[in-house]
Design a protein around this motif. Structure first.
Motif, PDB file in Angstrom:
ATOM      1  N   ILE A 172       0.834  -1.195   0.000  1.00  0.00           N
ATOM      2  CA  ILE A 172       0.000   0.000   0.000  1.00  0.00           C
ATOM      3  C   ILE A 172       0.872   1.251   0.000  1.00  0.00           C
ATOM      4  CG2 ILE A 172      -1.575   1.328   1.459  1.00  0.00           C
ATOM      5  CD1 ILE A 172      -3.065  -1.288   1.972  1.00  0.00           C
ATOM      6  N   GLU A 173       1.998   1.168   0.667  1.00  0.00           N
ATOM      7  CA  GLU A 173       2.903   2.306   0.665  1.00  0.00           C
ATOM      8  C   GLU A 173       3.355   2.608  -0.773  1.00  0.00           C
ATOM      9  OE1 GLU A 173       5.308   5.164   0.949  1.00  0.00           O
ATOM     10  OE2 GLU A 173       6.622   3.387   0.807  1.00  0.00           O
ATOM     11  N   LYS A 174       3.667   1.535  -1.515  1.00  0.00           N
ATOM     12  CA  LYS A 174       4.077   1.726  -2.912  1.00  0.00           C
ATOM     13  C   LYS A 174       2.952   2.345  -3.730  1.00  0.00           C
ATOM     14  CE  LYS A 174       7.176  -2.240  -2.760  1.00  0.00           C
ATOM     15  NZ  LYS A 174       7.273  -3.688  -3.034  1.00  0.00           N
ATOM     16  N   ALA A 175       1.740   1.906  -3.448  1.00  0.00           N
ATOM     17  CA  ALA A 175       0.598   2.430  -4.193  1.00  0.00           C
ATOM     18  C   ALA A 175       0.419   3.917  -3.921  1.00  0.00           C
ATOM     19  CB  ALA A 175      -0.658   1.656  -3.816  1.00  0.00           C
ATOM     20  N   VAL A 176       0.517   4.290  -2.657  1.00  0.00           N
ATOM     21  CA  VAL A 176       0.357   5.700  -2.303  1.00  0.00           C
ATOM     22  C   VAL A 176       1.452   6.539  -2.981  1.00  0.00           C
ATOM     23  CG1 VAL A 176       0.510   7.368  -0.423  1.00  0.00           C
ATOM     24  CG2 VAL A 176      -0.842   5.284  -0.121  1.00  0.00           C
ATOM     25  N   ARG A 177       2.666   6.029  -2.928  1.00  0.00           N
ATOM     26  CA  ARG A 177       3.764   6.778  -3.540  1.00  0.00           C
ATOM     27  C   ARG A 177       3.510   6.981  -5.033  1.00  0.00           C
ATOM     28  NH1 ARG A 177       9.080   3.905  -3.245  1.00  0.00           N
ATOM     29  NH2 ARG A 177       8.172   3.488  -1.201  1.00  0.00           N
ATOM     30  N   HIS A 178       3.069   5.911  -5.676  1.00  0.00           N
ATOM     31  CA  HIS A 178       2.779   5.988  -7.112  1.00  0.00           C
ATOM     32  C   HIS A 178       1.701   7.040  -7.387  1.00  0.00           C
ATOM     33  CE1 HIS A 178       1.435   4.868 -11.132  1.00  0.00           C
ATOM     34  NE2 HIS A 178       0.251   4.527 -10.656  1.00  0.00           N
ATOM     35  N   LEU A 179       0.662   7.046  -6.576  1.00  0.00           N
ATOM     36  CA  LEU A 179      -0.413   8.011  -6.785  1.00  0.00           C
ATOM     37  C   LEU A 179       0.113   9.432  -6.607  1.00  0.00           C
ATOM     38  CD1 LEU A 179      -3.445   6.242  -5.067  1.00  0.00           C
ATOM     39  CD2 LEU A 179      -3.069   6.631  -7.514  1.00  0.00           C
ATOM     40  N   VAL A 180       0.892   9.610  -5.567  1.00  0.00           N
ATOM     41  CA  VAL A 180       1.432  10.948  -5.305  1.00  0.00           C
ATOM     42  C   VAL A 180       2.316  11.383  -6.478  1.00  0.00           C
ATOM     43  CG1 VAL A 180       3.009  12.253  -3.825  1.00  0.00           C
ATOM     44  CG2 VAL A 180       1.276  10.756  -2.800  1.00  0.00           C
ATOM     45  N   PHE A 200      -2.366   1.896   5.096  1.00  0.00           N
ATOM     46  CA  PHE A 200      -2.868   3.107   4.456  1.00  0.00           C
ATOM     47  C   PHE A 200      -2.597   4.324   5.326  1.00  0.00           C
ATOM     48  CE2 PHE A 200      -6.508   6.071   3.946  1.00  0.00           C
ATOM     49  CZ  PHE A 200      -6.237   6.511   2.649  1.00  0.00           C
ATOM     50  N   HIS A 201      -2.970   4.220   6.597  1.00  0.00           N
ATOM     51  CA  HIS A 201      -2.783   5.364   7.480  1.00  0.00           C
ATOM     52  C   HIS A 201      -1.303   5.748   7.586  1.00  0.00           C
ATOM     53  CE1 HIS A 201      -6.928   5.720   8.497  1.00  0.00           C
ATOM     54  NE2 HIS A 201      -7.015   4.501   9.034  1.00  0.00           N
ATOM     55  N   ARG A 202      -0.453   4.744   7.732  1.00  0.00           N
ATOM     56  CA  ARG A 202       0.971   5.041   7.863  1.00  0.00           C
ATOM     57  C   ARG A 202       1.526   5.686   6.602  1.00  0.00           C
ATOM     58  NH1 ARG A 202       1.788   0.403  10.867  1.00  0.00           N
ATOM     59  NH2 ARG A 202       2.567  -0.789   9.090  1.00  0.00           N
ATOM     60  N   ALA A 203       1.131   5.128   5.445  1.00  0.00           N
ATOM     61  CA  ALA A 203       1.655   5.662   4.188  1.00  0.00           C
ATOM     62  C   ALA A 203       1.201   7.100   3.978  1.00  0.00           C
ATOM     63  CB  ALA A 203       1.201   4.779   3.028  1.00  0.00           C
ATOM     64  N   MET A 204      -0.049   7.372   4.316  1.00  0.00           N
ATOM     65  CA  MET A 204      -0.560   8.719   4.128  1.00  0.00           C
ATOM     66  C   MET A 204       0.166   9.687   5.058  1.00  0.00           C
ATOM     67  SD  MET A 204      -2.720   8.547   1.655  1.00  0.00           S
ATOM     68  CE  MET A 204      -3.942   9.864   1.633  1.00  0.00           C
ATOM     69  N   ALA A 205       0.412   9.234   6.277  1.00  0.00           N
ATOM     70  CA  ALA A 205       1.127  10.073   7.235  1.00  0.00           C
ATOM     71  C   ALA A 205       2.521  10.394   6.707  1.00  0.00           C
ATOM     72  CB  ALA A 205       1.216   9.358   8.586  1.00  0.00           C
ATOM     73  N   LEU A 206       3.134   9.375   6.118  1.00  0.00           N
ATOM     74  CA  LEU A 206       4.479   9.531   5.576  1.00  0.00           C
ATOM     75  C   LEU A 206       4.528  10.646   4.531  1.00  0.00           C
ATOM     76  CD1 LEU A 206       7.015   7.721   6.104  1.00  0.00           C
ATOM     77  CD2 LEU A 206       6.580   6.704   3.869  1.00  0.00           C
ATOM     78  N   HIS A 207       3.468  10.730   3.744  1.00  0.00           N
ATOM     79  CA  HIS A 207       3.420  11.751   2.692  1.00  0.00           C
ATOM     80  C   HIS A 207       2.685  13.004   3.171  1.00  0.00           C
ATOM     81  CE1 HIS A 207       5.067   9.305  -0.620  1.00  0.00           C
ATOM     82  NE2 HIS A 207       4.572   8.301   0.074  1.00  0.00           N
ATOM     83  N   GLN A 208       2.401  13.020   4.458  1.00  0.00           N
ATOM     84  CA  GLN A 208       1.717  14.164   5.054  1.00  0.00           C
ATOM     85  C   GLN A 208       0.418  14.518   4.337  1.00  0.00           C
ATOM     86  OE1 GLN A 208       5.231  16.672   4.918  1.00  0.00           O
ATOM     87  NE2 GLN A 208       5.393  16.494   7.150  1.00  0.00           N
TER      88      GLN A 208
END
Lengths: 341, 341
Positions: A173-181, A207-215
């Motif tokens: 999920i972290e990879k997915a969030v990064r890709h979206l960003v 999800f929550h952690r990844a979003m936090a990572l990208h603020q």
DNA sequence: GGTAAAAATTAGATCGATCTAAAAGATCGC
DNA sequence: GCGATCTTTTAGATCGATCTAATTTTTACC
């Protein structure tokens, strides 16, 4: 044509007599023991073929500690994800000359307990189990009581221990969030939020952690149900709200495909107006229109790893428990293509 | 905490001794025989609970003719259609206190033969089998030789006999053709034409017969491969030809979904420009966009019917063979909506 | 040729249940 | 109180393999 009389089965003693050796010798031959002199072996094998002997593994199991049999207890066989996993288990079993009982708990701990008891009575060497929703420590206690070696897959009971195989949901999920960003999305929602079992919790946490990572704000979560549907009302409320999402990561491909259909009905152009990412990389993800970007959890590989791990456990019951977390990679397809493309 | 010593298993004799009865009496109790006086039964059950007795069905199997075990040999477990079927088999088995070995032939007659041999050695009472592509009469000869009762599902070997359960492919396709004609389609193609096994032949035959019935040309057939892909080159040739099709009936939902994706990429509006009909009614058919019209073959019901039929066969080995053809109904959805809608 | 060591084979007990046929116990009529 | 009948329980053989421990056969060496 006359019906053959009582086709009473041929046993090892019959074979031994026909070959002029003892039952013990014949037994060693069927098991491929190197103790037997080649000419004798030939004679016995010939007798077996002549008489049409069929090895009775059930009888052998009575004396041996292993039956070359395992159980696979799944929470929902009908889910395509699990059929891939089953295929992976079967691959390894076929290579190891092991056969596999299958049982479907249908997310019912009671049915699950019944199935496990039945499997135990049939003397399976061990079980691979994806605990039904609602399973708790009594599951592991049952397994312990039945002294049944086990490997949990995908999910584990709360506070549970023991061998375990799953995908790395969180990092996927972290990879997915990064890709979206990276492709210009900022307002990401998660579709299929649940906390019914460890795998669901892991995804939501990821999800929550990844979003936090990208603020980024992580408050857009649409509840899921049964692992294949989500709360449509809540989704529409978010879509029509003042600050609608521009992309979604879904609990699994099934929900992602449903979401795609939902959005298309409402006129969205996927990959452009809205990016959708699924999870699992089922064959149907690639075949969808537009093809679905997804986090590949490799069910077949999980099945293979679980079957292999169970065999290792059976060979060495005292080895330390192992928790295998397989990588989950992002497979990028058109459903999340960058807006500028 | 000290590790418990060799946890040697409790057997019926132990139970009998603890309850002050004979082994035979204890045996009758576990089998729920009405011969036992209630107070005695209570005493034995109590002893079983005290000692944590686990019934050893494997030992019982040695004396009995039935093992309460069946085999399910499928040509491709990973196919979602088969997982529904498996779930149906499991439903019936769970109710009958039967457990099921699963084996994946992956369309290889050799692997299939190996799996059947293995199942036989484990003394399964019978098998439910979907013959791998390329299976011939030697499959049935093998089963006969192993005196293994069987039920074929979905496909049957050429010239084969014996119990059989499948869907009524031909009449399903007839319904689909009629529906298309009634909604103004005339140029119907069939996607996924093959003759690798009986089920494929039945569908193709059904298509030809239905088209003849409506006096329509039946020459537009795109070849299929592996049951999940079709010849894309041939399809494009037809689409770009002088007299292109306006609708398609597909071998199964998997191909239909792939075809929908294919057509959407080429700019067709499904249900309007072009009607697509699949087969099987997998869950994903309803979730697609647009939702896919399909011929429901009810895999779960087929599994249930096959498991039930196998049990009947086991109870009465000499009953006449039965061939169950379950109805296949058309489920109309948006992918084939009338043009004028 | 004789003996020790190695190789090959085997008798008989055993796994944990079921099955058969018979024994033991309860009930009844008279 | 006694045989007849019905109910309940049981001893012992059995299913078809494996396992242990021993025996028999072969080989090797001086």
């Amino acid at each position: 044509m006359k019906k053959s009389p009582a086709p009473q089965p041929v046993n090892l003693l019959d074979v031994a007599r026909a070959a002029g050796v003892s039952r013990a010798t014949a037994s060693l031959v069927v098991r491929g023991s190197p103790l037997i002199a080649p000419p004798t072996r030939e004679r016995v094998l010939e007798a077996m073929k002549q008489l049409g002997y069929i090895y009775n593994r059930g009888a052998a199991n009575l004396r041996q500690s292993r039956t070359h049999t395992i159980g696979l207890v799944l929470s929902n066989i009908a889910n395509p994800f699990f059929s891939e996993l089953t295929a992976g288990v079967d691959d390894v079993n076929d290579a190891n000359d092991v056969v596999c009982f299958i049982a479907n708990s249908v997310e019912s701990p009671e049915r699950q307990a019944r199935q496990i008891q039945r499997l135990r009575e049939h003397n399976v060497d061990g079980v691979i189990i994806c605990p039904a929703i609602g399973s708790n420590d009594t599951l592991l206690e049952d397994l312990q009581r039945l002294s049944l070696p086990y490997v949990q897959v995908l999910r584990h009971v709360p506070y549970g221990s023991g061998d375990y195989v799953a995908a790395d949901y969180a990092s996927g999920i972290e990879k997915a969030v990064r890709h979206l960003v990276e492709t210009g999305r900022q307002k990401i929602m998660f579709v299929g939020g649940m906390s019914v079992h460890s795998a669901a919790v892991a995804r939501l946490d990821g999800f929550h952690r990844a979003m936090a990572l990208h603020q980024l704000p992580d408050d857009m979560v649409v509840a899921g149900k049964w692992g294949n549907t989500y709360d449509e009302v809540e989704l529409d409320r978010l879509l029509l709200g003042s600050n609608p999402p521009d992309s979604a990561i879904c609990y699994n491909d099934i929900m992602a495909l449903a979401l795609m259909s939902h959005l298309q009905r409402r006129g969205y152009t996927l990959g452009d107006d809205f990016a959708v990412i699924g999870m699992d990389d089922l064959p149907q993800a690639a075949a969808a229109y537009p093809p679905l970007t997804t986090i590949a959890t490799n069910p077949r590989m999980i099945g293979q790893a679980a079957a292999t791990l169970l065999q290792k456990r059976l060979e060495a019951p005292d080895r330390p428990t192992e928790r295998i977390i397989l990588p989950a990679n992002l497979v990028i397809r058109a459903s999340s293509e960058t807006r500028t493309s």
